[in-house]
Design a protein around this motif. Structure first.
Motif, mmCIF file in Angstrom:
data_model
loop_
_atom_site.group_PDB
_atom_site.id
_atom_site.type_symbol
_atom_site.label_atom_id
_atom_site.label_comp_id
_atom_site.label_asym_id
_atom_site.label_seq_id
_atom_site.Cartn_x
_atom_site.Cartn_y
_atom_site.Cartn_z
ATOM 1 N N UNK A 163 2.369 -32.273 -5.886
ATOM 2 C CA UNK A 163 3.464 -31.379 -6.270
ATOM 3 C C UNK A 163 3.976 -30.568 -5.081
ATOM 4 N N UNK A 164 3.071 -30.235 -4.160
ATOM 5 C CA UNK A 164 3.475 -29.507 -2.960
ATOM 6 C C UNK A 164 4.461 -30.323 -2.131
ATOM 7 N N UNK A 165 4.216 -31.623 -2.057
ATOM 8 C CA UNK A 165 5.124 -32.526 -1.344
ATOM 9 C C UNK A 165 6.501 -32.512 -2.003
ATOM 10 N N UNK A 176 7.551 -22.466 4.028
ATOM 11 C CA UNK A 176 6.382 -22.862 4.802
ATOM 12 C C UNK A 176 5.350 -23.516 3.886
ATOM 13 N N UNK A 177 4.290 -24.032 4.482
ATOM 14 C CA UNK A 177 3.294 -24.803 3.728
ATOM 15 C C UNK A 177 2.632 -23.970 2.641
ATOM 16 N N UNK A 178 2.322 -22.705 2.948
ATOM 17 C CA UNK A 178 1.664 -21.846 1.959
ATOM 18 C C UNK A 178 2.571 -21.583 0.763
ATOM 19 N N UNK A 179 3.832 -21.319 1.029
ATOM 20 C CA UNK A 179 4.775 -21.049 -0.050
ATOM 21 C C UNK A 179 4.954 -22.278 -0.936
ATOM 22 N N UNK A 180 5.003 -23.455 -0.322
ATOM 23 C CA UNK A 180 5.135 -24.692 -1.103
ATOM 24 C C UNK A 180 3.920 -24.899 -1.994
ATOM 25 N N UNK A 181 2.734 -24.634 -1.453
ATOM 26 C CA UNK A 181 1.506 -24.783 -2.225
ATOM 27 C C UNK A 181 1.452 -23.804 -3.386
ATOM 28 N N UNK A 182 1.832 -22.564 -3.142
ATOM 29 C CA UNK A 182 1.805 -21.559 -4.196
ATOM 30 C C UNK A 182 2.798 -21.898 -5.303
ATOM 31 N N UNK A 224 3.900 -24.888 -6.029
ATOM 32 C CA UNK A 224 3.382 -26.077 -6.702
ATOM 33 C C UNK A 224 2.276 -25.717 -7.683
ATOM 34 N N UNK A 225 1.469 -24.731 -7.350
ATOM 35 C CA UNK A 225 0.381 -24.310 -8.232
ATOM 36 C C UNK A 225 0.930 -23.712 -9.525
ATOM 37 N N UNK A 236 11.708 -27.972 -18.051
ATOM 38 C CA UNK A 236 12.215 -28.661 -16.856
ATOM 39 C C UNK A 236 13.220 -27.790 -16.120
ATOM 40 N N UNK A 237 14.136 -27.186 -16.874
ATOM 41 C CA UNK A 237 15.121 -26.294 -16.265
ATOM 42 C C UNK A 237 14.419 -25.147 -15.544
ATOM 43 N N UNK A 238 13.406 -24.595 -16.180
ATOM 44 C CA UNK A 238 12.678 -23.462 -15.608
ATOM 45 C C UNK A 238 11.932 -23.863 -14.336
ATOM 46 N N UNK A 239 11.340 -25.058 -14.347
ATOM 47 C CA UNK A 239 10.613 -25.537 -13.170
ATOM 48 C C UNK A 239 11.560 -25.715 -11.985
ATOM 49 N N UNK A 240 12.695 -26.360 -12.241
ATOM 50 C CA UNK A 240 13.646 -26.593 -11.159
ATOM 51 C C UNK A 240 14.209 -25.272 -10.644
ATOM 52 N N UNK A 241 14.474 -24.324 -11.545
ATOM 53 C CA UNK A 241 14.986 -23.015 -11.142
ATOM 54 C C UNK A 241 13.928 -22.239 -10.361
ATOM 55 N N UNK A 242 12.683 -22.343 -10.797
ATOM 56 C CA UNK A 242 11.587 -21.675 -10.089
ATOM 57 C C UNK A 242 11.506 -22.150 -8.639
ATOM 58 N N UNK A 243 11.562 -23.466 -8.458
ATOM 59 C CA UNK A 243 11.484 -24.017 -7.097
ATOM 60 C C UNK A 243 12.690 -23.574 -6.269
ATOM 61 N N UNK A 244 13.866 -23.592 -6.898
ATOM 62 C CA UNK A 244 15.093 -23.208 -6.187
ATOM 63 C C UNK A 244 15.037 -21.766 -5.711
ATOM 64 N N UNK A 245 14.436 -20.890 -6.528
ATOM 65 C CA UNK A 245 14.464 -19.454 -6.221
ATOM 66 C C UNK A 245 13.176 -18.933 -5.597
ATOM 67 N N UNK A 246 12.221 -19.813 -5.313
ATOM 68 C CA UNK A 246 10.921 -19.340 -4.793
ATOM 69 C C UNK A 246 11.099 -18.628 -3.447
#
Length: 204
Positions: A142-144, A154-160, A162-163, A194-204
């Motif tokens: 998921x981090x990928x 950065x890598x840490x933000x992507x991991x967090x 994804x978690x 699904x909408x929430x997940x995509x929005x979460x990633x967009x706004x992280x």
């Protein structure tokens, strides 16, 4: 064992036999539970000797680890398939993969498999280690995906991120999985997730 069955069993290649044992182990784990999952039980279900099962998997722990590894490989293969099949934007590919993970909670096999694995993780230190490894692999995948959508992180933000996504998806098994009480008030909630997940990633 009949002679005909012996002949059929003898035709199995090493790879086929290993896969057959893994499939039998998964079936027993899902349908009968961990208590019934023994090497002897698997041998009996396949009509082969205990020593044959032990040749491929020397212990129940090794067998369960292989079953978990196969499940991880399944999700990775699905991700690769979706990436090849979906010709839309990268975000569309990733959304389709998340949709697959959420829809997987509708599978009785998936629900039974994970509830058994979760229970094992709380009962046995060795199984807990395997469970942690499984989710580490899942978070890595998921981090990928997060990094593909948000290369600025950065890598840490992507991991967090994804978690958090992983936690949302796993939670769907508890609230929306097979056998869980649901009514019309939850209609369409997976698409909203699904909408929430995509929005979460967009706004992280």
């Amino acid at each position: 064992m009949t002679e005909g069955r012996k002949l059929r069993a003898g035709k199995r290649t090493s790879g086929e036999r290993s896969r057959e044992i893994l499939e039998a182990a998964k079936k027993i784990l899902v349908e009968e539970g961990y208590a019934e999952l023994t090497l002897r039980r698997i041998a009996r279900s396949l009509g082969i000797s205990l020593s044959t099962v032990q040749y491929y998997y020397g212990s129940r722990e090794a067998l369960i680890e292989a079953v978990i590894a196969k499940r991880i490989a399944l999700y990775k293969a699905k991700r690769t398939h979706i990436k090849k099949e979906v010709k839309s934007k990268e975000a569309g590919q990733i959304r389709d993969f998340f949709r697959f993970l959420l829809a997987d909670s509708l599978s009785e096999e998936t629900c039974c498999f994970f509830t058994q694995v979760w229970a094992l993780g709380f009962q046995n230190t060795a199984y807990k280690k395997q469970l942690c490894h499984m989710y580490a692999e899942h978070r890595e995948e998921l981090t990928i995906l997060v990094a593909e959508l948000r290369p600025d992180l950065n890598a840490q933000a992507c991991l967090q991120c994804a978690t958090v996504v992983s936690s949302m998806i796993e939670g769907s098994l508890l609230h929306l999985g097979v056998g869980m009480t649901a009514d019309d008030s939850l209609a369409g909630v997976r698409e909203k997730m699904l909408d929430s997940i995509m929005l979460l990633i967009k706004n992280w």
